[in-house]
Write a protein that holds these residues in place. Structure first.
Motif, PDB file in Angstrom:
ATOM      1  N   ASP A  34       2.056  -8.257  -2.731  1.00 46.07           N
ATOM      2  CA  ASP A  34       1.070  -9.168  -1.997  1.00 46.07           C
ATOM      3  C   ASP A  34       1.934 -10.268  -1.335  1.00 46.07           C
ATOM      4  OD1 ASP A  34      -1.420  -9.930  -0.881  1.00 46.07           O
ATOM      5  OD2 ASP A  34      -1.527 -11.401  -2.552  1.00 46.07           O
ATOM      6  N   GLU A  38      -3.022   1.941  -9.427  1.00 50.37           N
ATOM      7  CA  GLU A  38      -3.363   1.920  -8.098  1.00 50.37           C
ATOM      8  C   GLU A  38      -4.646   0.680  -7.969  1.00 50.37           C
ATOM      9  OE1 GLU A  38      -1.464   5.523  -7.878  1.00 50.37           O
ATOM     10  OE2 GLU A  38      -2.623   4.572  -9.380  1.00 50.37           O
ATOM     11  N   LEU A  56      -3.818  -2.951  -5.729  1.00 49.14           N
ATOM     12  CA  LEU A  56      -4.648  -2.702  -4.974  1.00 49.14           C
ATOM     13  C   LEU A  56      -5.261  -4.005  -4.875  1.00 49.14           C
ATOM     14  CD1 LEU A  56      -5.587   0.692  -3.629  1.00 49.14           C
ATOM     15  CD2 LEU A  56      -4.285  -0.930  -2.231  1.00 49.14           C
ATOM     16  N   TYR A 115      -4.710  -5.517  -1.681  1.00 47.60           N
ATOM     17  CA  TYR A 115      -5.449  -4.848  -0.505  1.00 47.60           C
ATOM     18  C   TYR A 115      -5.402  -5.507   0.813  1.00 47.60           C
ATOM     19  CZ  TYR A 115      -9.238  -1.454   0.737  1.00 47.60           C
ATOM     20  OH  TYR A 115     -10.048  -0.741   1.473  1.00 47.60           O
ATOM     21  N   ILE A 163      -0.818   3.027   0.644  1.00 49.84           N
ATOM     22  CA  ILE A 163      -0.388   3.304  -0.671  1.00 49.84           C
ATOM     23  C   ILE A 163       0.353   4.509  -0.884  1.00 49.84           C
ATOM     24  CG2 ILE A 163      -2.506   4.240  -1.832  1.00 49.84           C
ATOM     25  CD1 ILE A 163      -1.886   2.444  -4.133  1.00 49.84           C
ATOM     26  N   CYS A 166      -8.711   3.831  -3.992  1.00 48.44           N
ATOM     27  CA  CYS A 166      -8.708   3.005  -2.955  1.00 48.44           C
ATOM     28  C   CYS A 166     -10.149   2.461  -2.492  1.00 48.44           C
ATOM     29  CB  CYS A 166      -8.132   3.633  -1.712  1.00 48.44           C
ATOM     30  SG  CYS A 166      -6.232   3.933  -1.984  1.00 48.44           S
ATOM     31  N   LYS A 186     -11.990  -1.049  -2.425  1.00 52.62           N
ATOM     32  CA  LYS A 186     -12.638  -1.664  -1.160  1.00 52.62           C
ATOM     33  C   LYS A 186     -14.171  -2.103  -1.237  1.00 52.62           C
ATOM     34  CE  LYS A 186     -14.294   0.189   3.468  1.00 52.62           C
ATOM     35  NZ  LYS A 186     -14.356   1.525   4.379  1.00 52.62           N
ATOM     36  N   ILE A 195      -7.820   1.630   3.284  1.00 47.68           N
ATOM     37  CA  ILE A 195      -6.182   1.705   2.658  1.00 47.68           C
ATOM     38  C   ILE A 195      -5.970   3.407   2.862  1.00 47.68           C
ATOM     39  CG2 ILE A 195      -4.629   1.690   0.930  1.00 47.68           C
ATOM     40  CD1 ILE A 195      -5.262  -0.919   2.078  1.00 47.68           C
TER      41      ILE A 195
END
Length: 504
Positions: free
Chosen positions: A194, A226, A230, A234, A240, A274, A278, A287
């Motif tokens: 990040d 993941e 994320l 994110y 990814i 993902c 979200k 993503i």
């Protein structure tokens, strides 16, 4: 009576426009991928820069849109500064991933020159194993900033006036893997990725960034990796990654050819993860997925281990040089169909790798270049799988294997190239015993005609190609398809890869 399958091809049943980058590939500083693969000064076909023209010809024929570089496990101990500047001043380094010696004859600037010759773009990976934010930012500045700063001016000093303008960057490689130099927990990696992503986008907001996902579905941290990574990154990343290799270690062809169903499950699970993150973040963007390592890989494991353990620190040793057989080509075709089916979320993919190392293209050091069996499904998909993927409405007989249930005998998808006004059907008959008649319903496209039916088949599942003889090559068949108005019947011989092209 012959087995039957049916595919309804409806113009309005659209999955997505396919991003051509799903037909990408991968070149790592590993074995003979670079040295003796794409680059071999003194070879009869070498150009003025030492790049093999015969290899370039086959790469251009594949129309490879993007190539991931320089790794792979290699990148986690890569010091990019060693790969630029006068070649005679570049140091040799111990390469920890594959226990080789990296001479740095080919570096970023040389590879960018090769990429232009190959008509491809670069997916550049940064080292988040032994290095981090500073090195990644310096490399991006060196590659993409025009001039007037320390690292951009260094590039100009090295004879490269114009920036490389690399648009896709991988934030490390397989950081979930204990084998990885600089392996991290999901929290450690997510935080670092990040922060690196935010800094890199300050330098060049136009770049796209790929976060490391799980190295394969068998990882004990999948899919929590993941979720955690994320949860950190994110908002800062765009994709990814997914990595997966398959093999037929127990010589069970039916089970081997069903493994594309596992790939499908992998993709669906990552999409779900993902979208969970979200929802958790109340985010608006999706993503997307970069399946930036995929292939068959299992043939050469024992000899590779012996080389790395007992004869380490060679320059460009023979490593991971799997010789692919016919059934490997069938699974590669099935995996390509799976990628097309998920083109709404899988926007990039890289067959690993391109030359010599688990690759469709092989070279002899002082001899010819030749195509492995897996070259041909990738060639057909890349050439004819451009356009809009159509939702496959498929009915097929099914079978079970030791690991999978309800495996369809036929796997298929259609791609509509609206610009060229043509439809291509990709189909694999993975039945080991039966030819299957595939009924094709093309009513929504009007009066299309069959332009060609390309078939890859061989009665010997273990047939291979060599530099001296190609046992597995595609052939055209005009006698296996019957037309009845806007309906066609195509005979798919047992264990075959089929490409049916329809035009106005």
């Amino acid at each position: 009576m012959a087995k039957q399958a049916k595919l309804t091809i409806e113009k309005d049943f659209q999955i997505s426009k396919i991003d051509k980058r799903i037909y990408g590939s991968f070149i790592e500083h590993l074995g003979r991928a670079v040295y003796g693969g794409i680059w071999q000064p003194g070879h009869p076909t070498a150009d003025e820069d030492g790049f093999r023209r015969d290899v370039l010809d086959l790469v251009r024929e594949l129309q490879v849109p993007i190539v991931r570089y320089p790794g792979g496990n290699f990148v986690s101990n890569f010091y990019w500064e060693d790969s630029v500047g006068p070649v005679e001043d570049r140091p040799k380094r111990l390469e920890l991933a594959w226990r080789s010696t990296e001479p740095n004859y080919i570096g970023i600037n040389e590879f960018a020159k090769w990429a232009k010759k190959a008509d491809t773009q670069i997916m550049q990976a940064v080292n988040l194993g032994t290095r981090g934010i500073e090195a990644a930012c310096n490399l991006l500045e060196y590659c993409n900033h025009p001039s007037g700063t320390k690292y951009s001016d260094l590039r100009v000093k090295h004879g490269v006036k114009d920036p490389h303008n690399i648009k896709v960057w991988c934030l490390g490689n397989e950081m979930d893997g204990p084998w990885q130099t600089g392996h991290k927990t999901a929290d450690e990696y997510g935080h670092l990725a990040d922060e690196t992503a935010k800094a890199m986008k300050q330098i060049d907001p136009s770049i796209e960034l790929v976060l490391c996902g799980s190295s394969n579905t068998g990882m004990p941290t999948f899919p929590e990796w993941e979720n955690t990574a994320l949860s950190w990154a994110y908002d800062s990343v765009d994709y990814i990654s997914l990595h997966q290799y398959y093999g037929n270690r127990f010589n069970d062809t039916a089970n081997f050819l069903a493994q594309s169903d596992d790939m499908d499950h992998f993709i669906r699970t990552v999409i779900a993860t993902c979208d969970f993150v979200k929802a958790k973040k109340r985010a608006k963007k999706n993503i997307n997925l970069s399946f930036d390592e995929w292939n068959v890989w299992f043939h050469a494991d024992a000899s590779d281990a012996d080389t790395m353990k007992n004869r380490p620190w060679q320059i460009a040793p023979h490593l991971l040089e799997d010789h692919y057989d016919f059934e490997d080509a069938l699974l590669v075709g099935l995996m390509l169909i799976t990628l097309m089916k998920h083109s709404d979320r899988v926007k990039m993919a890289c067959m690993a790798q391109l030359v010599n190392v688990i690759a469709p293209i092989m070279t002899e050091e002082n001899g010819p270049v030749w195509c492995q069996t897996i070259y041909y499904p990738l060639l057909h998909a890349s050439k004819y799988g451009r356009g809009i993927a159509l939702q496959p409405v498929l009915t097929s007989t099914k079978h079970d294997t030791i690991d999978f249930t309800d495996v369809t005998d036929v796997e298929s998808i259609a791609v509509w190239n609206d610009e060229k006004d043509e439809v291509t059907v990709f189909a694999v008959n993975r039945s080991l015993t039966d030819d299957i008649v595939l009924d094709l319903d093309l009513r929504s496209f009007g009066d299309y005609r069959l332009a060609e039916h390309i078939v890859l088949e061989n009665p010997d599942m273990k047939a291979v190609n060599t530099a001296e003889h190609s046992a597995v090559i595609p052939k055209l068949h005009t006698d296996r398809t019957e037309k009845d108005g806007n309906f066609y019947k195509a005979n798919l011989t047992k264990t075959s890869w089929n490409v049916l092209r329809f035009v106005k």
